[in-house]
Design a protein around this motif. Structure first.
Motif, mmCIF file in Angstrom:
data_model
loop_
_atom_site.group_PDB
_atom_site.id
_atom_site.type_symbol
_atom_site.label_atom_id
_atom_site.label_comp_id
_atom_site.label_asym_id
_atom_site.label_seq_id
_atom_site.Cartn_x
_atom_site.Cartn_y
_atom_site.Cartn_z
ATOM 1 N N SER A 168 0.838 -1.207 0.000
ATOM 2 C CA SER A 168 0.000 0.000 0.000
ATOM 3 C C SER A 168 0.866 1.249 0.000
ATOM 4 O O SER A 168 1.952 1.272 0.587
ATOM 5 C CB SER A 168 -0.917 0.014 1.221
ATOM 6 O OG SER A 168 -1.792 -1.097 1.206
ATOM 7 N N GLY A 169 0.371 2.287 -0.659
ATOM 8 C CA GLY A 169 1.094 3.553 -0.710
ATOM 9 C C GLY A 169 0.461 4.484 -1.715
ATOM 10 O O GLY A 169 -0.755 4.499 -1.876
ATOM 11 N N HIS A 170 1.306 5.250 -2.415
ATOM 12 C CA HIS A 170 0.797 6.142 -3.462
ATOM 13 C C HIS A 170 1.505 5.857 -4.778
ATOM 14 O O HIS A 170 2.663 5.436 -4.801
ATOM 15 C CB HIS A 170 0.947 7.614 -3.060
ATOM 16 C CG HIS A 170 2.369 8.111 -3.086
ATOM 17 N ND1 HIS A 170 3.220 8.012 -1.992
ATOM 18 C CD2 HIS A 170 3.104 8.712 -4.065
ATOM 19 C CE1 HIS A 170 4.393 8.525 -2.287
ATOM 20 N NE2 HIS A 170 4.361 8.958 -3.548
ATOM 21 N N TYR A 198 5.073 3.881 -4.270
ATOM 22 C CA TYR A 198 5.934 4.255 -3.143
ATOM 23 C C TYR A 198 5.195 3.949 -1.840
ATOM 24 O O TYR A 198 4.077 4.414 -1.634
ATOM 25 C CB TYR A 198 6.297 5.741 -3.199
ATOM 26 C CG TYR A 198 7.152 6.111 -4.390
ATOM 27 C CD1 TYR A 198 8.543 6.132 -4.296
ATOM 28 C CD2 TYR A 198 6.567 6.430 -5.611
ATOM 29 C CE1 TYR A 198 9.332 6.463 -5.388
ATOM 30 C CE2 TYR A 198 7.343 6.762 -6.712
ATOM 31 C CZ TYR A 198 8.727 6.771 -6.598
ATOM 32 O OH TYR A 198 9.502 7.095 -7.691
ATOM 33 N N THR A 199 5.830 3.162 -0.976
ATOM 34 C CA THR A 199 5.239 2.805 0.301
ATOM 35 C C THR A 199 5.928 3.581 1.426
ATOM 36 O O THR A 199 6.964 4.221 1.206
ATOM 37 C CB THR A 199 5.378 1.295 0.568
ATOM 38 O OG1 THR A 199 6.782 0.954 0.615
ATOM 39 C CG2 THR A 199 4.718 0.490 -0.558
ATOM 40 N N ASP A 200 5.359 3.500 2.625
ATOM 41 C CA ASP A 200 5.929 4.236 3.752
ATOM 42 C C ASP A 200 7.352 3.789 4.064
ATOM 43 O O ASP A 200 8.189 4.604 4.469
ATOM 44 C CB ASP A 200 5.048 4.062 4.994
ATOM 45 C CG ASP A 200 3.722 4.800 4.870
ATOM 46 O OD1 ASP A 200 3.632 5.698 4.025
ATOM 47 O OD2 ASP A 200 2.780 4.459 5.615
ATOM 48 N N THR A 246 -3.702 0.248 -2.926
ATOM 49 C CA THR A 246 -3.166 -1.048 -2.491
ATOM 50 C C THR A 246 -3.088 -1.968 -3.707
ATOM 51 O O THR A 246 -4.070 -2.125 -4.431
ATOM 52 C CB THR A 246 -4.046 -1.697 -1.418
ATOM 53 O OG1 THR A 246 -4.076 -0.864 -0.254
ATOM 54 C CG2 THR A 246 -3.512 -3.072 -1.027
ATOM 55 N N ASP A 294 -2.985 8.890 -4.128
ATOM 56 C CA ASP A 294 -2.937 8.320 -2.786
ATOM 57 C C ASP A 294 -3.949 7.200 -2.607
ATOM 58 O O ASP A 294 -4.812 6.975 -3.444
ATOM 59 C CB ASP A 294 -3.186 9.415 -1.749
ATOM 60 C CG ASP A 294 -2.105 10.478 -1.756
ATOM 61 O OD1 ASP A 294 -0.921 10.119 -1.912
ATOM 62 O OD2 ASP A 294 -2.438 11.676 -1.621
#
Length: 283
Positions: free
Chosen positions: A136-138, A163-165, A194, A191
């Motif tokens: 998950s990310g953007h 891009y994930t956290d 997933t 944003d």
């Protein structure tokens, strides 16, 4: 006569193993044909939990950037399978696999939801090749293009960088046959995304005059929550409190100003009256 009977029995005895082998081979072939939509041989049988048997000839990493011409068949094979597999089965398989990785990692003291999938994958790419994951990310750089010639039902190529956290500025290359309806196409960030699918291999790309690696995730399902349009009547509790406080403060300020003016005016009137009382009459 005895010799003829012996020869007859011997020839049939020699044919029996051959018949058994053919029957077994036919059964295996038919079983695999039902399991795989692409007719891969039984020595390369895969399951929804693991596609790595298809990737044995694909280099995990290469100094050459992009995708190689010699991997074209496998590229479309895996992408076609990923896009057509049952989403629930892939999601469940991804959850099971990632929980195994989490339990075996140094991050097992953290909640499963905080397991840094990208970090673990980047450090252990071989363990992830051909396995299902959810990330998950953007998204950035969403692109749609025409595919090359293939026999696996891939009629559109959709690419994005995820891009994930835990990936910081390092992307995961997402490949799919479709994007969710209404998803913007272009360079803008998207944003609340997933992606569930299969890790193909590490993709080589140039960044700051050096080669870098990014995991390639061939998507089975892309889940996107689009931003909700703001309605003038939709206010959160904090917004309501803020507006109420602002109006209350403004009202108090106006009341204080009016009171101050009244007090000043009253004082002026009092002084004027006193002066009139003190001044003697003139005849």
């Amino acid at each position: 006569m005895v010799g003829w009977q012996f020869s007859f029995l011997f020839s049939h005895a020699m044919l029996l193993p051959l018949v058994v082998i053919c029957a077994v081979g036919f059964h295996v072939e038919m079983t695999w044909a039902q399991e795989s939509p692409f007719g891969i041989s039984e020595t390369q049988a895969v399951s929804v939990e693991n596609l790595s048997p298809w990737l044995t000839e694909i280099p995990l990493k290469t100094k050459r950037t992009g995708f190689l011409p010699e991997e074209n068949e496998t590229y479309y094979l895996v992408l076609g399978y990923a896009s057509s597999a049952n989403p629930k089965e892939v999601k469940d398989a991804a959850t099971d696999f990632l929980k195994q990785r989490w339990e075996q990692s140094k991050y097992s003291h953290l909640p499963f939801e905080q397991f840094p999938v990208y970090v673990d994958m980047y450090l252990n790419p071989k363990a992830y090749q051909g396995r299902p994951v959810s990330m998950s990310g953007h998204l950035q750089r969403t692109v749609i293009s025409e595919p090359g010639k293939n026999e696996h039902g891939v009629d559109q190529l959709c690419e994005a960088w995820l891009y994930t956290d835990d990936s910081q500025s390092n992307p995961t290359v997402v490949l799919s046959t479709s994007f969710p309806e209404g998803m913007p196409i272009g360079e803008q960030a998207i944003d609340h995304v997933t992606v569930t699918g299969y890790i193909y291999r590490m993709y080589t790309y140039e960044a700051r005059d050096t080669g870098r690696f990014a995991p390639v995730l061939m998507a089975n399902h892309i889940q996107w929550t689009p931003p909700q349009a703001k309605n003038s009547s939709d206010y959160s509790l904090l917004q309501i409190i803020f507006i109420f406080g602002l109006l209350l403060g403004l009202s108090l300020f106006i009341a204080l100003v009016l009171q101050q003016r009244w007090l000043v005016k009253r004082e002026q009137e009092r002084i004027a009256q006193r002066l009139l009382d003190e001044e003697p009459p003139k005849f």
